[in-house]
Design an enzyme around this catalytic site. Sequence first.
Site, PDB file in Angstrom:
ATOM      1  N   ALA A  60       0.865  -1.463   0.018  1.00 30.67           N
ATOM      2  CA  ALA A  60       0.104  -0.029   0.011  1.00 30.67           C
ATOM      3  C   ALA A  60       0.723   1.392   0.050  1.00 30.67           C
ATOM      4  O   ALA A  60       0.632   2.159   0.907  1.00 30.67           O
ATOM      5  CB  ALA A  60      -1.076  -0.143   1.276  1.00 30.67           C
ATOM      6  N   ARG A  85      11.123  -0.283  -5.170  1.00 34.26           N
ATOM      7  CA  ARG A  85      11.975  -0.269  -6.629  1.00 34.26           C
ATOM      8  C   ARG A  85      13.348  -0.340  -6.080  1.00 34.26           C
ATOM      9  O   ARG A  85      13.817  -0.119  -4.937  1.00 34.26           O
ATOM     10  CB  ARG A  85      11.572   0.900  -7.569  1.00 34.26           C
ATOM     11  CG  ARG A  85      10.060   0.841  -7.912  1.00 34.26           C
ATOM     12  CD  ARG A  85       9.899   1.968  -8.751  1.00 34.26           C
ATOM     13  NE  ARG A  85      10.637   2.453  -9.944  1.00 34.26           N
ATOM     14  CZ  ARG A  85      10.496   1.619 -11.127  1.00 34.26           C
ATOM     15  NH1 ARG A  85       9.397   0.651 -11.170  1.00 34.26           N
ATOM     16  NH2 ARG A  85      11.351   1.764 -12.172  1.00 34.26           N
ATOM     17  N   ALA A  92      10.896  11.824  -9.422  1.00 31.39           N
ATOM     18  CA  ALA A  92      11.356  12.368 -10.485  1.00 31.39           C
ATOM     19  C   ALA A  92      12.074  13.843 -10.229  1.00 31.39           C
ATOM     20  O   ALA A  92      13.153  14.232 -10.911  1.00 31.39           O
ATOM     21  CB  ALA A  92      10.389  12.501 -11.750  1.00 31.39           C
ATOM     22  N   HIS A 134      -9.064  35.450  -3.766  1.00 29.36           N
ATOM     23  CA  HIS A 134     -10.279  34.840  -3.410  1.00 29.36           C
ATOM     24  C   HIS A 134     -11.209  34.667  -4.525  1.00 29.36           C
ATOM     25  O   HIS A 134     -11.478  35.590  -5.306  1.00 29.36           O
ATOM     26  CB  HIS A 134     -10.935  35.652  -2.390  1.00 29.36           C
ATOM     27  CG  HIS A 134     -12.310  35.300  -1.801  1.00 29.36           C
ATOM     28  ND1 HIS A 134     -12.525  34.215  -1.059  1.00 29.36           N
ATOM     29  CD2 HIS A 134     -13.627  35.566  -2.289  1.00 29.36           C
ATOM     30  CE1 HIS A 134     -13.799  33.797  -0.657  1.00 29.36           C
ATOM     31  NE2 HIS A 134     -14.571  34.737  -1.437  1.00 29.36           N
TER      32      HIS A 134
HETATM   33  P1  FAD Z   1      14.341   6.313 -14.872  1.00 27.82           P
HETATM   34  O1  FAD Z   1      13.296   7.450 -15.052  1.00 27.82           O
HETATM   35  O2  FAD Z   1      14.388   5.157 -14.404  1.00 27.82           O
HETATM   36  O3  FAD Z   1      15.412   6.514 -16.295  1.00 27.82           O
HETATM   37  C1  FAD Z   1      16.523   5.534 -16.300  1.00 27.82           C
HETATM   38  C2  FAD Z   1      16.802   5.460 -17.927  1.00 27.82           C
HETATM   39  O4  FAD Z   1      17.949   4.969 -18.004  1.00 27.82           O
HETATM   40  C3  FAD Z   1      15.738   4.575 -18.238  1.00 27.82           C
HETATM   41  O5  FAD Z   1      15.329   4.942 -19.612  1.00 27.82           O
HETATM   42  C4  FAD Z   1      16.647   3.308 -18.904  1.00 27.82           C
HETATM   43  O6  FAD Z   1      16.090   2.689 -20.013  1.00 27.82           O
HETATM   44  C5  FAD Z   1      17.934   3.876 -19.166  1.00 27.82           C
HETATM   45  N1  FAD Z   1      19.148   3.024 -18.779  1.00 27.82           N
HETATM   46  C6  FAD Z   1      19.436   2.059 -17.681  1.00 27.82           C
HETATM   47  N2  FAD Z   1      20.611   1.508 -17.718  1.00 27.82           N
HETATM   48  C7  FAD Z   1      21.058   1.776 -19.078  1.00 27.82           C
HETATM   49  C8  FAD Z   1      22.259   1.572 -19.740  1.00 27.82           C
HETATM   50  N3  FAD Z   1      23.190   0.734 -19.229  1.00 27.82           N
HETATM   51  N4  FAD Z   1      22.260   2.135 -20.817  1.00 27.82           N
HETATM   52  C9  FAD Z   1      21.548   2.868 -21.461  1.00 27.82           C
HETATM   53  N5  FAD Z   1      20.419   3.553 -20.940  1.00 27.82           N
HETATM   54  C10 FAD Z   1      20.182   2.995 -19.482  1.00 27.82           C
HETATM   55  N6  FAD Z   1       7.818  10.264  -9.275  1.00 27.82           N
HETATM   56  C11 FAD Z   1       7.429  11.456  -9.132  1.00 27.82           C
HETATM   57  O7  FAD Z   1       8.235  12.472  -8.971  1.00 27.82           O
HETATM   58  N7  FAD Z   1       6.127  11.689  -9.290  1.00 27.82           N
HETATM   59  C12 FAD Z   1       5.261  10.748  -9.828  1.00 27.82           C
HETATM   60  O8  FAD Z   1       4.107  11.016 -10.320  1.00 27.82           O
HETATM   61  C13 FAD Z   1       5.714   9.506  -9.832  1.00 27.82           C
HETATM   62  N8  FAD Z   1       4.866   8.262 -10.333  1.00 27.82           N
HETATM   63  C14 FAD Z   1       5.459   7.123 -10.336  1.00 27.82           C
HETATM   64  C15 FAD Z   1       4.781   6.391 -10.972  1.00 27.82           C
HETATM   65  C16 FAD Z   1       5.256   4.901 -11.141  1.00 27.82           C
HETATM   66  C17 FAD Z   1       4.191   4.040 -11.615  1.00 27.82           C
HETATM   67  C18 FAD Z   1       6.510   4.798 -11.137  1.00 27.82           C
HETATM   68  C19 FAD Z   1       7.072   3.293 -11.420  1.00 27.82           C
HETATM   69  C20 FAD Z   1       7.208   5.662 -10.549  1.00 27.82           C
HETATM   70  C21 FAD Z   1       6.809   6.840 -10.340  1.00 27.82           C
HETATM   71  N9  FAD Z   1       7.897   8.096  -9.989  1.00 27.82           N
HETATM   72  C22 FAD Z   1       7.115   9.119  -9.738  1.00 27.82           C
HETATM   73  C23 FAD Z   1       9.004   7.818 -10.089  1.00 27.82           C
HETATM   74  C24 FAD Z   1       9.870   8.334 -10.944  1.00 27.82           C
HETATM   75  O9  FAD Z   1       9.334   7.692 -12.097  1.00 27.82           O
HETATM   76  C25 FAD Z   1      11.363   8.039 -10.856  1.00 27.82           C
HETATM   77  O10 FAD Z   1      11.908   8.529  -9.454  1.00 27.82           O
HETATM   78  C26 FAD Z   1      12.192   8.935 -11.856  1.00 27.82           C
HETATM   79  O11 FAD Z   1      11.863   8.099 -13.169  1.00 27.82           O
HETATM   80  C27 FAD Z   1      13.624   8.470 -11.643  1.00 27.82           C
HETATM   81  O12 FAD Z   1      14.544   8.992 -12.607  1.00 27.82           O
HETATM   82  P2  FAD Z   1      15.931   8.699 -13.251  1.00 27.82           P
HETATM   83  O13 FAD Z   1      16.447   9.567 -14.229  1.00 27.82           O
HETATM   84  O14 FAD Z   1      16.824   8.309 -12.035  1.00 27.82           O
HETATM   85  O15 FAD Z   1      15.747   7.251 -13.752  1.00 27.82           O
HETATM   86  P1  NAI Z   2       6.715   2.106  -1.829  1.00 17.63           P
HETATM   87  O1  NAI Z   2       7.790   2.318  -1.206  1.00 17.63           O
HETATM   88  O2  NAI Z   2       6.001   3.396  -1.852  1.00 17.63           O
HETATM   89  O3  NAI Z   2       5.568   1.091  -1.250  1.00 17.63           O
HETATM   90  C1  NAI Z   2       5.867  -0.142  -1.032  1.00 17.63           C
HETATM   91  C2  NAI Z   2       4.951  -0.616   0.000  1.00 17.63           C
HETATM   92  O4  NAI Z   2       5.002  -1.942  -0.008  1.00 17.63           O
HETATM   93  C3  NAI Z   2       5.292  -0.203   1.314  1.00 17.63           C
HETATM   94  O5  NAI Z   2       4.343   0.265   2.192  1.00 17.63           O
HETATM   95  C4  NAI Z   2       5.978  -1.470   2.201  1.00 17.63           C
HETATM   96  O6  NAI Z   2       5.738  -1.503   3.457  1.00 17.63           O
HETATM   97  C5  NAI Z   2       5.030  -2.630   1.299  1.00 17.63           C
HETATM   98  N1  NAI Z   2       6.043  -4.003   1.366  1.00 17.63           N
HETATM   99  C6  NAI Z   2       7.011  -4.373   0.969  1.00 17.63           C
HETATM  100  N2  NAI Z   2       7.161  -5.573   1.024  1.00 17.63           N
HETATM  101  C7  NAI Z   2       5.937  -6.115   1.288  1.00 17.63           C
HETATM  102  C8  NAI Z   2       5.573  -7.384   1.142  1.00 17.63           C
HETATM  103  N3  NAI Z   2       6.232  -8.413   1.187  1.00 17.63           N
HETATM  104  N4  NAI Z   2       3.971  -7.615   1.428  1.00 17.63           N
HETATM  105  C9  NAI Z   2       3.443  -6.578   1.715  1.00 17.63           C
HETATM  106  N5  NAI Z   2       3.683  -5.251   1.572  1.00 17.63           N
HETATM  107  C10 NAI Z   2       5.034  -5.094   1.544  1.00 17.63           C
HETATM  108  O7  NAI Z   2       6.807   1.718  -3.135  1.00 17.63           O
HETATM  109  P2  NAI Z   2       6.189   1.512  -4.737  1.00 17.63           P
HETATM  110  O8  NAI Z   2       4.738   1.999  -4.534  1.00 17.63           O
HETATM  111  O9  NAI Z   2       6.418   0.183  -5.245  1.00 17.63           O
HETATM  112  O10 NAI Z   2       6.602   2.754  -5.424  1.00 17.63           O
HETATM  113  C11 NAI Z   2       8.057   2.888  -5.827  1.00 17.63           C
HETATM  114  C12 NAI Z   2       8.535   4.194  -5.538  1.00 17.63           C
HETATM  115  O11 NAI Z   2       8.230   4.726  -6.816  1.00 17.63           O
HETATM  116  C13 NAI Z   2       8.129   5.072  -4.577  1.00 17.63           C
HETATM  117  O12 NAI Z   2       9.089   4.907  -3.562  1.00 17.63           O
HETATM  118  C14 NAI Z   2       8.124   6.283  -5.048  1.00 17.63           C
HETATM  119  O13 NAI Z   2       9.566   7.044  -4.781  1.00 17.63           O
HETATM  120  C15 NAI Z   2       7.798   6.054  -6.718  1.00 17.63           C
HETATM  121  N6  NAI Z   2       6.641   6.577  -6.844  1.00 17.63           N
HETATM  122  C16 NAI Z   2       6.295   7.837  -6.861  1.00 17.63           C
HETATM  123  C17 NAI Z   2       5.059   8.316  -7.050  1.00 17.63           C
HETATM  124  C18 NAI Z   2       4.696   9.824  -6.831  1.00 17.63           C
HETATM  125  O14 NAI Z   2       5.726  10.510  -6.486  1.00 17.63           O
HETATM  126  N7  NAI Z   2       3.216  10.269  -6.887  1.00 17.63           N
HETATM  127  C19 NAI Z   2       3.999   7.528  -7.744  1.00 17.63           C
HETATM  128  C20 NAI Z   2       4.517   5.899  -7.647  1.00 17.63           C
HETATM  129  C21 NAI Z   2       5.659   5.586  -7.607  1.00 17.63           C
END
Ligand code: FAD
Ligand code: NAI
Length: 475
Positions: free
Chosen positions: A191, A282, A330, A454
């Site tokens: 969650a 992650r 991000a 407002h």
């Molecule tokens: P990434 O975005 O993971 O980019 C890494 C890139 O490197 C990828 O394109 C990959 O293919 C490339 N790469 C890896 N290894 C190599 C290699 N050896 N050679 C060439 N290319 C390579 N964060 C927020 O702030 N707001 C949100 O609303 C939000 N929503 C999310 C929703 C979901 C479902 C998920 C999974 C994540 C979300 N996040 C959110 C988290 C956010 O996506 C990450 O924190 C962010 O993308 C990290 O950026 P980064 O540049 O570090 O890596």
């Molecule tokens: P998360 O760290 O937000 O949540 C993972 C949850 O899984 C935790 O509550 C943890 O206690 C639980 N958990 C771990 N092991 C478990 C198990 N074995 N059984 C049951 N529960 C378990 O990670 P999530 O949702 O996977 O997202 C990854 C990351 O992506 C976030 O930490 C966040 O940084 C980023 N993200 C950011 C968003 C945003 O900014 N709006 C949206 C989505 C992702």
Amino acid sequence: MSTQFDVVVIGAGPGGYIAAIRAAQLGLSVACVDAWVNAQGGPAPGGTCTNVGCIPSKALLQSSEHYEHAGHGFAEHGIEVEGLKLDLPRLLRRKDQVVRQNNEGILYLFKKNKVRFLHGRASFVGRTDAVFEIDVDGKDAGRISARQVIVATGSIQRALPGAAFDEATILSNAGALAIDAVPARLGVIGAGVIGLEMGSVWRRLGAKVTVLEALPEFLGAADQQVAKEALKQFNRQGLDIQLGVKIDAVTKGADGVTIAYADATGAARTLEVDRLIVSIGRVPNTQGLNLAALGVELDGRGFIPVDDHCRAEVPGLWAVGDVVRGPMLAHKAEEEGVAVAERIAGQKPHVDFNTVPWVIYTSPEIAWVGQTEQALKAAGRAFKVGSFPFMANGRARALGDTTGFVKMLADAETDEILGVHIIGPMASELVAEAAVAMEFKAAAEDIARICHAHPTLSESMKEAALATDGRSLNF
Ligand code: FAD
Ligand code: NAI
């Protein structure tokens, strides 16, 4: 064409592509290598964020919210909808189109800023005479070199042992964004942010969603008053969130998944679902980078060790974003990318982790910046609290969305704002004011004395600031 650059950036997610653009703006020659492949086999810069993260999840959250409003929210505005129908393929196509527009936007920005984009996977060959040699494997295969390298390879989904992702029934974030028919029963393990956002999407579209969370506390990182209100609202919407569970086994059957688990009392339970999203965090992604060629060792959790300025142990090597310590967000990755590019160019930038905002894009939205009440108490810091409910805000009433509140925490002596916690409409936008205030070390009194338009939701921020001094005017 030259294969020698001042800077090579590996990864074109928000950390990498922003670092590449900033470095190019500062007059450096830059190549950015990214391996992401789109459905047509072409490049898809933008990383996790653009392809399977922030952007597509927000597109689905928006579409599903419209659907829910049309079904349940319009009537009170005197708008009747007949024959409401969900066209899921179209909804998913729109999401894909939003992703493509973002991919293309980044390719355009690379051209505009003269960043050389290379589509392929990068791996280190070694470092000789302070020059890094890097092999690129893929469409733009070849060897490139630079004295400065920024690793921004991001993160990948963590799998639950015994429940490998097949992206058909057991889904990571990627599969959760592309389910081709609304499942009648959807299970979510974890969650956290993904579980709540994606659980909300599919619940709004008609799934019965059960979320299983290991920790006994809901949203432990959030202010617990906000977390309590959020849990109440999500339960009211029909999200079945079970805390304190222990997953024993996940078994894939012919038409679904069975999860055997112990509930918070230790009683054995089973949950049968059509699809299961596993969102338990992650892990940093360094696969295939061959950091060993540089003698770089990862820390115990797989992150590339860096100092406060994202400098790795090897001179000229930097790492930003999800592949290093700190929140996996991000905007955190972007700030680090800019700071590293500027440091390479000789500037002295600084990233303040205390003012990185957090947002969960559920309904109600949850957003915060700074410290929580429980953290301040644990640190023994004397503080004042001011809260203002959206129920008392005129704009929220006009919108028909009065859930939640703004809560401000300020130092008891100096009045400096230490944290702001919001649950309610447009919390994601409102939190920006709090981040600006904290970056400028504002006092609650500063916000209380600023003229807010407002009727706006932002008046709730001013009222929360007034409330820290017992001077709320509208509550
Ligand atoms: P990434 O975005 O993971 O980019 C890494 C890139 O490197 C990828 O394109 C990959 O293919 C490339 N790469 C890896 N290894 C190599 C290699 N050896 N050679 C060439 N290319 C390579 N964060 C927020 O702030 N707001 C949100 O609303 C939000 N929503 C999310 C929703 C979901 C479902 C998920 C999974 C994540 C979300 N996040 C959110 C988290 C956010 O996506 C990450 O924190 C962010 O993308 C990290 O950026 P980064 O540049 O570090 O890596
Ligand atoms: P998360 O760290 O937000 O949540 C993972 C949850 O899984 C935790 O509550 C943890 O206690 C639980 N958990 C771990 N092991 C478990 C198990 N074995 N059984 C049951 N529960 C378990 O990670 P999530 O949702 O996977 O997202 C990854 C990351 O992506 C976030 O930490 C966040 O940084 C980023 N993200 C950011 C968003 C945003 O900014 N709006 C949206 C989505 C992702």
